[in-house]
Design a protein around this motif. Structure first.
Motif, PDB file in Angstrom:
ATOM      1  N   ALA A 146      28.523  36.678  39.790  1.00 15.59           N
ATOM      2  CA  ALA A 146      28.094  35.975  38.575  1.00 15.59           C
ATOM      3  C   ALA A 146      26.818  36.593  38.010  1.00 15.59           C
ATOM      4  O   ALA A 146      25.800  35.935  37.837  1.00 15.59           O
ATOM      5  CB  ALA A 146      27.896  34.492  38.877  1.00 15.59           C
ATOM      6  N   THR A 147      26.895  37.891  37.731  1.00 14.78           N
ATOM      7  CA  THR A 147      25.791  38.623  37.125  1.00 14.78           C
ATOM      8  C   THR A 147      26.229  39.047  35.725  1.00 14.78           C
ATOM      9  O   THR A 147      27.412  38.935  35.379  1.00 14.78           O
ATOM     10  CB  THR A 147      25.458  39.886  37.953  1.00 14.78           C
ATOM     11  OG1 THR A 147      26.618  40.730  37.986  1.00 14.78           O
ATOM     12  CG2 THR A 147      25.048  39.529  39.380  1.00 14.78           C
ATOM     13  N   VAL A 148      25.298  39.551  34.929  1.00 13.32           N
ATOM     14  CA  VAL A 148      25.648  39.992  33.571  1.00 13.32           C
ATOM     15  C   VAL A 148      26.706  41.086  33.626  1.00 13.32           C
ATOM     16  O   VAL A 148      27.718  41.025  32.922  1.00 13.32           O
ATOM     17  CB  VAL A 148      24.387  40.479  32.810  1.00 13.32           C
ATOM     18  CG1 VAL A 148      24.777  41.116  31.483  1.00 13.32           C
ATOM     19  CG2 VAL A 148      23.419  39.332  32.588  1.00 13.32           C
ATOM     20  N   THR A 169      42.507  34.243  35.969  1.00 11.35           N
ATOM     21  CA  THR A 169      41.605  33.147  36.313  1.00 11.35           C
ATOM     22  C   THR A 169      40.328  33.735  36.901  1.00 11.35           C
ATOM     23  O   THR A 169      40.268  34.914  37.253  1.00 11.35           O
ATOM     24  CB  THR A 169      42.239  32.186  37.345  1.00 11.35           C
ATOM     25  OG1 THR A 169      42.558  32.913  38.532  1.00 11.35           O
ATOM     26  CG2 THR A 169      43.488  31.537  36.787  1.00 11.35           C
ATOM     27  N   SER A 170      39.296  32.894  37.005  1.00 11.97           N
ATOM     28  CA  SER A 170      38.055  33.341  37.645  1.00 11.97           C
ATOM     29  C   SER A 170      37.564  32.245  38.574  1.00 11.97           C
ATOM     30  O   SER A 170      37.973  31.088  38.459  1.00 11.97           O
ATOM     31  CB  SER A 170      36.997  33.672  36.592  1.00 11.97           C
ATOM     32  OG  SER A 170      36.618  32.508  35.899  1.00 11.97           O
ATOM     33  N   LEU A 171      36.685  32.614  39.487  1.00 11.00           N
ATOM     34  CA  LEU A 171      36.121  31.624  40.393  1.00 11.00           C
ATOM     35  C   LEU A 171      35.364  30.575  39.597  1.00 11.00           C
ATOM     36  O   LEU A 171      34.732  30.874  38.599  1.00 11.00           O
ATOM     37  CB  LEU A 171      35.173  32.292  41.398  1.00 11.00           C
ATOM     38  CG  LEU A 171      35.794  33.310  42.351  1.00 11.00           C
ATOM     39  CD1 LEU A 171      34.741  33.764  43.365  1.00 11.00           C
ATOM     40  CD2 LEU A 171      36.994  32.746  43.071  1.00 11.00           C
ATOM     41  N   ALA A 172      35.409  29.362  40.077  1.00 10.45           N
ATOM     42  CA  ALA A 172      34.755  28.261  39.366  1.00 10.45           C
ATOM     43  C   ALA A 172      33.518  27.799  40.122  1.00 10.45           C
ATOM     44  O   ALA A 172      32.660  28.592  40.459  1.00 10.45           O
ATOM     45  CB  ALA A 172      35.744  27.116  39.178  1.00 10.45           C
ATOM     46  N   GLN A 173      33.457  26.512  40.432  1.00  3.91           N
ATOM     47  CA  GLN A 173      32.268  25.924  41.046  1.00  3.91           C
ATOM     48  C   GLN A 173      31.933  26.572  42.377  1.00  3.91           C
ATOM     49  O   GLN A 173      32.791  27.102  43.060  1.00  3.91           O
ATOM     50  CB  GLN A 173      32.482  24.435  41.268  1.00  3.91           C
ATOM     51  CG  GLN A 173      33.590  24.150  42.266  1.00  3.91           C
ATOM     52  CD  GLN A 173      33.902  22.678  42.372  1.00  3.91           C
ATOM     53  OE1 GLN A 173      33.632  21.924  41.457  1.00  3.91           O
ATOM     54  NE2 GLN A 173      34.451  22.272  43.480  1.00  3.91           N
ATOM     55  N   GLY A 174      30.668  26.536  42.695  1.00  2.00           N
ATOM     56  CA  GLY A 174      30.237  27.030  43.987  1.00  2.00           C
ATOM     57  C   GLY A 174      29.531  28.366  43.944  1.00  2.00           C
ATOM     58  O   GLY A 174      28.683  28.623  44.772  1.00  2.00           O
ATOM     59  N   VAL A 175      29.856  29.212  42.990  1.00  2.00           N
ATOM     60  CA  VAL A 175      29.196  30.508  42.901  1.00  2.00           C
ATOM     61  C   VAL A 175      28.068  30.392  41.878  1.00  2.00           C
ATOM     62  O   VAL A 175      28.321  30.236  40.697  1.00  2.00           O
ATOM     63  CB  VAL A 175      30.183  31.621  42.483  1.00  2.00           C
ATOM     64  CG1 VAL A 175      29.456  32.958  42.372  1.00  2.00           C
ATOM     65  CG2 VAL A 175      31.315  31.718  43.487  1.00  2.00           C
ATOM     66  N   ILE A 177      24.993  31.261  39.293  1.00  2.00           N
ATOM     67  CA  ILE A 177      24.690  32.366  38.383  1.00  2.00           C
ATOM     68  C   ILE A 177      23.698  33.287  39.071  1.00  2.00           C
ATOM     69  O   ILE A 177      22.686  32.839  39.609  1.00  2.00           O
ATOM     70  CB  ILE A 177      24.104  31.837  37.051  1.00  2.00           C
ATOM     71  CG1 ILE A 177      25.114  30.930  36.350  1.00  2.00           C
ATOM     72  CG2 ILE A 177      23.682  32.992  36.150  1.00  2.00           C
ATOM     73  CD1 ILE A 177      26.406  31.622  35.985  1.00  2.00           C
ATOM     74  N   GLY A 178      23.987  34.558  39.073  1.00  2.00           N
ATOM     75  CA  GLY A 178      23.127  35.528  39.756  1.00  2.00           C
ATOM     76  C   GLY A 178      23.456  35.672  41.229  1.00  2.00           C
ATOM     77  O   GLY A 178      22.871  36.494  41.925  1.00  2.00           O
ATOM     78  N   GLY A 179      24.426  34.875  41.725  1.00  2.00           N
ATOM     79  CA  GLY A 179      24.777  34.928  43.149  1.00  2.00           C
ATOM     80  C   GLY A 179      25.738  36.058  43.452  1.00  2.00           C
ATOM     81  O   GLY A 179      26.474  36.517  42.590  1.00  2.00           O
ATOM     82  N   GLU A 180      25.737  36.514  44.694  1.00  2.00           N
ATOM     83  CA  GLU A 180      26.637  37.567  45.134  1.00  2.00           C
ATOM     84  C   GLU A 180      27.470  37.052  46.291  1.00  2.00           C
ATOM     85  O   GLU A 180      26.959  36.403  47.209  1.00  2.00           O
ATOM     86  CB  GLU A 180      25.845  38.806  45.548  1.00  2.00           C
ATOM     87  CG  GLU A 180      25.117  39.424  44.374  1.00  2.00           C
ATOM     88  CD  GLU A 180      24.405  40.720  44.721  1.00  2.00           C
ATOM     89  OE1 GLU A 180      23.604  41.169  43.893  1.00  2.00           O
ATOM     90  OE2 GLU A 180      24.652  41.273  45.813  1.00  2.00           O
ATOM     91  N   LEU A 181      28.769  37.322  46.244  1.00  2.00           N
ATOM     92  CA  LEU A 181      29.709  36.766  47.222  1.00  2.00           C
ATOM     93  C   LEU A 181      29.324  37.061  48.659  1.00  2.00           C
ATOM     94  O   LEU A 181      29.481  36.220  49.539  1.00  2.00           O
ATOM     95  CB  LEU A 181      31.125  37.299  46.960  1.00  2.00           C
ATOM     96  CG  LEU A 181      31.780  36.847  45.662  1.00  2.00           C
ATOM     97  CD1 LEU A 181      33.140  37.514  45.518  1.00  2.00           C
ATOM     98  CD2 LEU A 181      31.929  35.349  45.622  1.00  2.00           C
TER      99      LEU A 181
END
Length: 199
Positions: A146-148, A169-175, A177-181
């Motif tokens: 969730a980065t630019v 589709t894309s991942l929703a809640q939980g990730v 903004i700015g987080g890395e898997l």
């Protein structure tokens, strides 16, 4: 204060280049390996030599493997029609640790970045479009950071795949903004994957 011999100092310098290890941590790690040469250092050196000689990218998805295709791509039970797109292998491994996705993956090898001169041809985006056509993919899950740059890449991929009619589709809640898997816990990754939404 005595200096380490040149070859040992070189080993410390090489170890210090690894993520999470600075010069002090690398020095401690090398000292432990030297104290336990037979139990730690020799098997580690052998394993590193073997991996260096055999590791390669999976011809289909880009995962790391020692064969032409990785275990995930060879597993027919994972041909579910769901294809999860990730930035790099660390993200694939993070999703596998969570144990909630049973389809197949596609590793891009990075994200689009004008600053770093990374365009679609430097990534595995053209191969992704081919796989959607060839493998009867019904859903592409964009599990990008969730980065630019991650979100720019996600929008680009959605545009590229739009003519195919595949559900994106894309991942929703939980990730966040700015987080890395790779830095998220398994529960957060699982919740984000289960709550994915149309992109």
């Amino acid at each position: 204060m005595a200096e380490a011999p040149g070859d040992i100092e070189r080993l410390i310098e090489l170890m210090a280049r690894l993520p999470g290890l600075g010069p002090r941590s690398a020095r401690r790690a090398v000292l432990v390996m030297l104290k336990k040469r037979g139990a730690v250092m020799a098997p580690l050196a052998q394993a590193m030599a073997e991996v260096a000689a055999t590791a390669r990218d999976c011809a289909r998805c880009g995962n790391i493997t020692s064969a032409d295709l990785c275990d995930i791509c060879r597993d027919d039970r994972r041909a579910t029609g769901e294809l999860c797109v990730v930035e790099d292998v660390a993200d694939l491994w993070a999703l596998e640790r969570a144990g909630v996705f049973r389809g197949r993956y596609h590793v891009l090898g990075g994200v689009l970045s004008a600053l770093d001169s990374v365009g679609p041809d430097e990534l595995r985006i053209p191969r992704l479009a081919e796989r959607v056509r060839e493998e009867r993919i019904s859903e592409v899950i964009l599990a990008l950071n969730a980065t630019v740059d991650g979100q720019t890449t996600a929008h680009y991929i959605a545009d590229v795949l739009a003519p195919s009619g595949v559900q994106v589709t894309s991942l929703a809640q939980g990730v966040p903004i700015g987080g890395e898997l790779d830095y998220l816990d398994d529960g957060t990754i699982g919740a984000a994957l289960r709550a994915r939404r149309r992109f």
